[in-house]
Write an enzyme that holds these catalytic residues in place. Structure first.
Site, PDB file in Angstrom:
ATOM      1  N   CYS A 101     110.790  -9.678  26.008  1.00 16.33           N
ATOM      2  CA  CYS A 101     109.775  -9.104  25.117  1.00 16.33           C
ATOM      3  C   CYS A 101     108.591  -8.584  25.924  1.00 16.33           C
ATOM      4  O   CYS A 101     108.060  -7.511  25.640  1.00 16.33           O
ATOM      5  CB  CYS A 101     109.320 -10.152  24.107  1.00 16.33           C
ATOM      6  SG  CYS A 101     108.103  -9.555  22.906  1.00 16.33           S
ATOM      7  N   CYS A 197     110.731 -16.919  18.622  1.00 16.10           N
ATOM      8  CA  CYS A 197     110.016 -16.483  17.427  1.00 16.10           C
ATOM      9  C   CYS A 197     110.936 -15.999  16.313  1.00 16.10           C
ATOM     10  O   CYS A 197     110.608 -16.119  15.145  1.00 16.10           O
ATOM     11  CB  CYS A 197     109.002 -15.392  17.780  1.00 16.10           C
ATOM     12  SG  CYS A 197     109.724 -13.818  18.274  1.00 16.10           S
TER      13      CYS A 197
END
Length: 383
Positions: A101, A197
């Protein structure tokens, strides 16, 4: 400078944004919408990806007194992070989605958009330090070793570091929380997020089983003992395992010596998961590809073998003294301090003291010499 402050909704990014403004920068806060439907990833205020987090980020921006926008990067996030996570597990490897990410979203997509809009830099709440020298820009560890996040930033190149601000790199986390409270930020006591997440309940195997579907290389297979070759049990997919795993094997009976067994190898095509004793997890050599240099690229043939050269193999793992040899788009790492449970797909980040030299994605490992004195075969392709 005109600065974009990436605000996740947590305490670190809020204080980083406040410090950037206090330093005299023209700051605009942004929150990344990483899913068109946040509840499809997870619920609860846990640090990113939820509606609650977006609201927390907006309130923090209001307190700081900066403009605030939400940037929709859901399609890019799904392609570059979520799909990569699934593909890597399906291949029998162990990914690090936070590192991916940072590479693909926060310091590629976000930075590219920010520069295109006329901003000069992106500020985040990561615990790391950027040092500008006459020779160029360097990435270093944070002052707070327990919170240091330079490992997951080891994918950033020199150009990205030139446009990156990490305002918390010189501050212990406890002081950041006190500062947040003094600034009137309601996220001062918000818990840190530790889970992936986009996995709602932290059950990676269950999430992968649901999402992979027909894309999984197998829907089941055998769990075998490395020493005896005995079939100890069966499983529903290799994506539910990672090298070094001990819990959740559900073998039904202990080893003859009563010691626990660990996952030693994963073969996604046949579906075979091999288990054995902990000492068989020890690794003394690693190779990697997908090199990323946090500064000038090192040419093939370079050998890093100084007293301060170390390699970190997990986000909060120990440093291992090492000799690092640079090849053509590969790294060959000889570990002077053995490591355990290292899996292909993980990142190896190279340090020289506190400075991050660069990183590679692990493609192969070699087990350390066995107790009987004979060399072991590699876990992955032959050296």
């Amino acid at each position: 400078m005109r600065v974009v402050a990436a605000m996740s909704g947590g305490v670190d990014s809020a204080v980083a944004a406040a410090r950037a403004k206090e330093a005299g920068h023209d700051v605009t806060g942004i929150h990344l919408a990483l899913s068109r439907n946040p509840k499809s990833y997870r619920s609860g205020a846990r640090g990113c990806c939820t509606i609650e987090d977006a609201n927390d980020a907006r309130r923090a921006a209001d307190v700081i007194g900066i403009p605030f926008y939400v940037w929709d990067l859901s399609e890019r996030f799904h392609t570059d992070v979520v799909e990569d996570f699934m593909d890597t597990y399906a291949a029998g490897q162990t990914p690090n989605p936070c590192l991916r990410c940072n590479e693909k979203i926060k310091f590629a997509a976000v930075l590219d958009r920010a520069l295109a809009l006329g901003f000069d830099a992106v500020a985040t709440g990561h615990y790391a330090t950027v040092v500008h020298t006459e020779a160029g820009v360097e990435l270093h560890r944070a002052v707070d070793g327990a919170k240091d996040q330079s490992y997951v930033l080891g994918v950033l190149d020199e150009a990205q570091l030139r446009h990156s601000l990490f305002p918390l790199g010189d501050t212990p986390k406890t002081q950041v929380r006190r500062e947040a409270a003094e600034r009137g930020l309601l996220v001062a006591d918000k818990p840190d997020s530790h889970d992936i997440c986009f996995v709602a309940d932290g059950d990676n195997a269950g999430w992968l089983r649901e999402k992979l579907g027909d894309r999984a290389p197998n829907t089941g297979g055998e769990i075998r003992d490395e020493t005896t070759g005995e079939v100890l049990g069966h499983h529903e997919g290799t994506f539910g395992f990672t090298i070094g795993q001990r819990k959740g094997l559900r073998l039904g009976r202990p080893a003859p010596d009563g010691r626990p067994r660990y996952v030693l190898d994963i073969e996604p095509v046949s579906g075979t998961v091999t288990v054995g004793p902990r000492e068989r997890l020890a690794v003394d050599r690693i190779t990697g590809d997908r090199l990323r240099w946090c500064g000038p690229a090192l040419p093939a043939g370079t050998i890093l073998d100084g007293p301060d050269v170390t390699v970190q193999l997990r986000a909060h793992g120990a440093e291992h003294r090492a000799v690092v040899r640079v090849g053509e788009n590969t790294l060959d790492i000889e570990l002077l301090d053995l490591a355990e449970g290292i899996a292909p797909g993980q990142a190896a980040v190279v340090y020289d003291g506190s400075r991050v030299v660069g990183s590679a994605t692990i493609t192969a490992t070699r087990r350390a010499t066995s107790a009987t004195g004979g060399p072991d075969s590699p876990v992955e392709p032959t050296w």
